[in-house]
Design an enzyme around this catalytic site. Structure first.
Site, short mmCIF file in Angstrom:
data_model
loop_
_atom_site.label_atom_id
_atom_site.label_comp_id
_atom_site.label_asym_id
_atom_site.label_seq_id
_atom_site.Cartn_x
_atom_site.Cartn_y
_atom_site.Cartn_z
N ARG A 21 13.76 63.96 72.52
CA ARG A 21 13.46 63.16 71.34
C ARG A 21 12.08 63.52 70.79
O ARG A 21 11.09 63.50 71.52
CB ARG A 21 13.52 61.67 71.66
N SER A 136 31.87 42.01 80.05
CA SER A 136 31.00 42.71 79.11
C SER A 136 31.75 43.82 78.41
O SER A 136 32.40 44.65 79.05
CB SER A 136 29.80 43.29 79.89
N SER A 188 26.23 49.32 66.65
CA SER A 188 25.26 50.07 65.85
C SER A 188 25.59 51.54 65.66
O SER A 188 25.14 52.14 64.68
CB SER A 188 23.87 49.95 66.47
N HIS A 216 22.70 43.56 64.39
CA HIS A 216 22.95 44.43 63.24
C HIS A 216 23.69 43.69 62.12
O HIS A 216 24.15 44.34 61.17
CB HIS A 216 23.72 45.66 63.67
N THR A 244 17.91 39.49 65.98
CA THR A 244 16.60 40.14 65.90
C THR A 244 15.92 39.81 64.59
O THR A 244 16.58 39.53 63.58
CB THR A 244 16.74 41.67 66.04
N LYS A 247 15.21 43.96 62.10
CA LYS A 247 16.10 44.82 61.32
C LYS A 247 16.20 44.27 59.90
O LYS A 247 15.30 44.49 59.11
CB LYS A 247 17.44 44.96 62.04
N THR A 276 4.96 36.29 79.12
CA THR A 276 4.51 37.26 78.12
C THR A 276 3.83 36.54 76.97
O THR A 276 4.15 35.38 76.66
CB THR A 276 5.70 38.10 77.60
N THR A 277 2.89 37.21 76.35
CA THR A 277 2.18 36.64 75.21
C THR A 277 3.13 36.41 74.04
O THR A 277 4.02 37.22 73.78
CB THR A 277 1.04 37.59 74.78
N THR A 362 22.88 57.88 74.04
CA THR A 362 23.11 56.81 73.06
C THR A 362 24.56 56.80 72.61
O THR A 362 25.15 55.73 72.40
CB THR A 362 22.17 56.99 71.86
#
Length: 404
Positions: A21, A136, A188, A216, A244, A247, A276-277, A362
């Site tokens: 990548r 799943s 996706s 998505h 999310t 996006k 976590t912050t 992917t």
């Protein structure tokens, strides 16, 4: 062990397979999306971005950017701590209320990314519910897979989007065991959409929870941008809806929505939330402004869908092979990792078109592709230029003109 040699040998393998990548060094310019400046050792180049997940260009929308600037002036830069220790800003509270309303749920919970929201929520549910079996979908995102794997619960993989295979596996499981069905709405890489209604029917029949990833789809579908489940009138039948902010909403972060008890349970037990912050208040303010706008406005969604239709029509006219699907994602199939990378490089260097090649792991080997994501901001000229460039390169590479 010679660690450096090990690292280099592994990287050499990626190079040889055409799977290494390379990040494009881009500077986006406010008000000119999807145009950007690409920086290389040879200098700067103006490019058109065709692979952004900022599907509606909301990351450039003045409503969003002004909200973020105002929040910085009001609150400063960072949250200052975890959500439990001084890091809960009022913008977080307002955003969680807005997200709960968007999906018709009692409550919502923010995370630092969509990956973390899946990993933390599924990992916590699957590790804490005694004897749970998670079913799943084979096409689920890595964040869902890793969360389930991390939990060490019993997991059953069903064939992608297969109602029959899911039912067969549910029927074969211990009827006394608690069950979770985990799947996405829009996938996706292929752009296909899950049979949500049928999966909910099976959940009712076998007493299972449902966990739907809408990353998505949020902002993109439904009268208020609540996703495929909203469009289909199914939000009330889903136990957890995950999404999310990075996006279609154009900012950053992830979230889950569900009952007040479920969200409080995740809040209280998920390490990925606790330790976590919190998101910077400006990000929460930007996401809040974006969601509120897209709840009211259909302009962006309608314009986006028209751009997708036009691109698909021109690809068909030129015989460029793309996967037919009911979503906004346009996968153009190359079928070879090295050629996919080569075409992507030529598009960028010779035509000023940036489309990232998508290779294994992917997507499966021999299905390597260019994943094209039109936006409302792509002009007719942009679309014409892209299709013309693809047509030229397909002829040069002697690639197939149909999806196998």
């Amino acid at each position: 062990m010679d660690f450096e040699s090990f690292f280099k040998n592994e990287l050499d393998g990626l190079h040889q397979e055409g799977r290494y990548r390379v990040f494009a060094d881009l500077a986006r310019h406010r008000g000119s999306f999807p145009k950007a400046t690409r920086y290389t050792a040879d200098g700067a180049q103006e490019v058109t971005v065709w692979c952004s997940n900022d599907y509606l260009g909301m990351g450039q929308c003045p409503i969003v950017t002004e909200a973020m600037k105002n929040a910085i002036d009001e609150c400063g830069a960072g949250a200052g701590g975890t959500r439990n220790i001084s890091g809960t800003n009022h913008y977080h509270v307002l955003l969680e209320r807005e997200l709960a309303d968007l999906h018709g749920k009692e409550s919502a919970l923010l995370f630092t990314s969509g990956y973390v929201s899946n990993w933390a929520a599924l990992g916590t549910l699957c590790s804490k519910i005694p004897g749970v079996i998670v079913f799943s979908d084979a096409g689920n995102h890595a964040s869902m897979i890793e969360g389930i794997r991390h939990s060490k619960c019993e997991r059953v993989i069903f064939k992608h989007n297969s109602v029959a295979d899911l039912e067969a596996k549910l029927a074969a499981a211990d009827p006394r065991a608690p069950k979770i069905i985990a799947f996405e709405s829009v996938y996706s890489m292929d752009g296909d959409i899950a049979p949500i209604r049928e999966f909910c029917d099976l959940a009712d029949k076998y007493g299972a929870m449902t966990y739907l990833d809408e990353v998505h789809a949020v902002g993109m579908y439904g009268p208020r941008g609540g996703g495929i489940a909203e469009r289909e009138g199914l939000m009330h039948r889903l136990t957890v809806i995950e999404g999310t902010l990075g996006k279609a909403f154009g900012v950053m972060g992830g979230y889950i929505t569900g009952s007040a008890a479920l969200c409080d349970f995740i809040r209280s037990f998920a390490s990925g939330f606790i330790f976590t912050t919190a998101l910077p208040p400006a990000l929460a303010a930007g996401a809040l402004a974006s969601i509120r706008h897209l709840k009211e406005s259909q302009v962006e969604r309608f314009a986006h869908q028209e751009r997708v239709r036009r691109l698909r029509s021109l690809l068909d006219q030129r015989g460029i092979p793309h996967m037919v699907n009911p979503s906004h994602i346009v996968p153009v199939i190359v079928g070879d990792a090295a050629k996919c990378k080569w075409i992507s490089d030529l598009l960028l260097d010779n035509f000023g078109i940036y489309v990232q090649p998508i290779n294994y792991p992917t997507v499966p080997k021999k299905t390597e592709r260019l994943r094209i994501t039109p936006t409302p901001m792509h002009s007719d000229a942009d679309i014409d230029h892209l299709v013309s460039a693809l047509h030229s390169l397909w002829s040069r590479c002697a690639l197939a003109r149909a999806v196998a």
